[in-house]
Design a protein around this motif. Structure first.
Motif: not given
Length: 369
Positions: A1-5, A7-16, A282-287, A291-295
């Motif tokens: 569950m933590e891995n899924l969260i 994943f989405f904490s990275v992919i959602v901001p990236f796609l947005a 793309p992978v680095k930008i997603a990461k 990180e930016a979204a977490s700030i």
């Protein structure tokens, strides 16, 4: 569950972030095309199979596709999303419809449509950075040097305590943070520093060193090192909210600095002097997006603006498949009075496709390994 969260904490901001940047870019193409009476067949966010879409009253298909890594505007008479003309289809279109085709517009109209995408990204960056500056203001610290480390690049160049930094490489320094940012983005590079010393301006050339910095997320990067310090007493930190006019100049200076440092970094990569590990795909930008979204949301918005600027500039590179490649073709047509032959253009597009795909593969490999 933590891995899924995670994943989405990275992919959602990236796609947005990516979706907004792509939408702005393609909307630039679309609006200028419509203003010039050009029939737009498709406005797509993403590639591959369509997920959802609709047709508007002008016959344009607006859609979102399954692979959300880009987008395109396709004009009537184009063969594909890269705006390569379909000469077979062009020959079958009735004369009345021809006036609405991109291919038959005059060269200046085609140039306007091509540059509209990158310009839209640049304008978008300016609006976002300007709004953030006016809305949030910033805390600043006067760019006065308190200490100089022995045998450091700063001491060797002649920088002294109590020097007030005025300009670096021609850029006006408004705070110690401005000074730090330029130095950090100039590892092992000569920079010109102008300081105010005892009421007089003194110009010095400094060759920076380099050091590794680890951020709060554990990312390691190579940055410029000078060897100066600034003690930040609470009374020295000032909150500044510039006037609307002053904010225009500050925002413009920041964008020019970003573009300048990006080109210097690219030049060093081409010459084999740059740190290829700093090149991100793309992978680095997603990461970084995660990180930016977490700030905080404003950090993510700021990142989106910076990425929009870089994507706008990158698209102006004279590489077939990119807007800059099309622009080169049309400028050739302006100079020679006739377009390049379809065969040469097709060869150029194939080369451009190979180059862009190679860069994508390399950047992804660099991100992962």
């Amino acid at each position: 569950m933590e891995n899924l969260i995670a994943f989405f904490s990275v992919i959602v901001p990236f796609l947005a972030v990516l979706t907004i940047i792509v939408f702005v870019h393609e909307m630039g193409h679309y609006l200028v095309a419509r203003w010039n009476g050009i029939a737009v067949q498709v406005f797509s966010i993403g590639f591959g199979p369509e997920l959802v879409g609709f047709n508007d009253k002008n016959g344009t298909r607006w859609k979102v596709c399954a692979i959300p890594l880009g987008g395109y505007v396709k004009f009537l008479g184009d063969m594909n999303a890269a705006s390569v003309p379909d000469h077979k289809e062009l020959g079958q279109i009735d004369p009345q419809t021809r006036s609405t085709l991109f291919y038959y517009k005059n060269v200046w109209q085609r140039i306007a449509v091509v540059v509209a995408g990158p310009i839209a990204n640049i304008i978008f960056t300016f609006i976002v950075l300007y709004a953030l500056l006016l809305g949030l203001g910033r805390y600043t610290l006067e760019a006065t040097i308190d200490g100089v480390e022995p045998q450091s690049p700063a001491e060797i160049a002649g920088l002294m305590s109590d020097d007030k930094v005025v300009r670096v490489d021609g850029y006006l320094i408004r705070s110690f943070g401005d000074f730090q940012r330029i130095v950090a983005t100039s590892p092992e590079r000569e920079i010109a520093i102008e300081v105010e010393r005892a009421g007089k301006n003194v110009s010095l050339n400094v060759v920076t060193g380099s050091t590794e910095r680890t951020d709060r997320f554990g990312n390691v990067s190579r940055i410029g090192y000078l060897g100066v310090s600034r003690t930040a007493e609470q009374e020295d930190v000032i909150f500044v909210r510039p006037s609307p006019v002053e904010a225009v100049f500050i925002t413009f200076d920041e964008m020019v600095l970003i573009v300048d440092r990006s080109f210097k970094f690219l030049g060093e990569l081409i010459l084999g002097k740059g740190d290829v590990d700093q090149l991100g795909g793309p992978v680095k930008i997603a990461k970084i997006s995660g990180e930016a979204a977490s700030i905080g949301i404003f950090t993510l918005i700021n990142l989106m603006a910076l990425l929009s600027l870089n994507i706008g500039i990158f698209n102006l590179f004279p590489i077939p498949m990119l807007d800059g490649g099309h622009l080169v073709y049309y400028l050739y047509e302006v100079v020679r009075g006739k377009p390049l032959s379809p065969k040469i253009q097709e060869m150029g597009f194939r080369f451009g496709l190979f180059l862009v795909l190679s860069l994508m593969v390399f950047s992804v490999f660099n991100d992962v390994f």
